[in-house]
Design an enzyme around this catalytic site. Sequence first.
Site, PDB file in Angstrom:
ATOM      1  N   CYS A 129      51.142  -2.038  78.447  1.00 45.49           N
ATOM      2  CA  CYS A 129      50.814  -1.567  77.101  1.00 45.49           C
ATOM      3  C   CYS A 129      51.154  -0.084  76.971  1.00 45.49           C
ATOM      4  O   CYS A 129      50.592   0.745  77.692  1.00 45.49           O
ATOM      5  CB  CYS A 129      49.339  -1.795  76.808  1.00 45.49           C
ATOM      6  SG  CYS A 129      48.859  -1.368  75.127  1.00 45.49           S
ATOM      7  N   GLY A 216      58.423  -6.492  66.429  1.00 44.04           N
ATOM      8  CA  GLY A 216      59.033  -7.078  65.241  1.00 44.04           C
ATOM      9  C   GLY A 216      60.489  -7.428  65.459  1.00 44.04           C
ATOM     10  O   GLY A 216      61.037  -7.261  66.562  1.00 44.04           O
ATOM     11  N   THR A 265      54.053 -10.148  65.931  1.00 38.05           N
ATOM     12  CA  THR A 265      54.072  -9.384  64.685  1.00 38.05           C
ATOM     13  C   THR A 265      54.283 -10.263  63.462  1.00 38.05           C
ATOM     14  O   THR A 265      53.749  -9.964  62.384  1.00 38.05           O
ATOM     15  CB  THR A 265      55.169  -8.301  64.764  1.00 38.05           C
ATOM     16  OG1 THR A 265      54.900  -7.453  65.888  1.00 38.05           O
ATOM     17  CG2 THR A 265      55.209  -7.452  63.512  1.00 38.05           C
TER      18      THR A 265
END
Length: 302
Positions: A129, A216, A265
């Site tokens: 992350c 995305g 996303t």
Amino acid sequence: MIDLSVEICGVRFKNPVIAASGTYGFGQEYKRFYPLEKLGGIALKGTTLKPREGNPANRIAETPMGMLNAVGLQNPGADFVTEHYLPLLAGCGCNLIANIAGSTVEDYCAVAEKFSKTAVSMVELNISCPNVKQGGVQFGTRPEAVFDITAAVRRHCNKPMIVKLSPNVTDIKENALAAQEGGADALSLINTVTGMAIDIKTRRPVLANVTGGLSGPCVKPIALKMVHDVYCSVRLPIIGMGGISRAEDAVEFMLAGASAVMVGTANFTNPYACPEIIDGIADYCSKNGIAKVTELTGALIV
């Protein structure tokens, strides 16, 4: 009828579509749209040993064909999740994957032990992350660190263990091999790509954290290439993700080597993205004479 089922590390999924961690909460938010049993699985929001408030606002920024997030793994802590959220998901009809994170190796091991005593089907080790100050990406950028934390958590986890890989590295294949050698049962990739946005009026970063994770459709070509690279390098099953918003995207990832996919996303812009992708995969298989979806994995012709 098309057989959409896949098996990963002995866990059977009714279809290869899993809601990605961090974009699906703990499943409750999407129950109003469709039964969760439609999904192959749900990767729960990243969970740490103790509660985390996450990063200060602004934490989300839209970008062309994607978004930046610096939420910072906000979550109520492992005890709350296991005692309150998991009972709400009992009987949901799909596999649950616990996504675990921490600031130290000991934190990861403790959370893995807690989830090992629950009904989750698998544990996903989030060592990649990019929007937290401690933990996460610091464990996921060097092969030696990937091996060490995978091996350590392996000793405390009795569930099939997925290691989630970072794209923010020189060669993702090296980290994939390190995770394999450390005892991972499967790999998921990619996590978000580190990025930033600037407000030219104020001359300040848009995100309070300065940088965040880019996701995305804009990251899909990067993710697709890395999935194929890793597929050609390891013997572990791969769960592919990164910009999947349509069935065609999911099919591409499977052709590149993924056994299943995670959708992230896209859930924000279309809450029906996951069931639509499942139906689209079935339609693709039907039109192309494919009886079992597993025939797609690694079927890229080069």
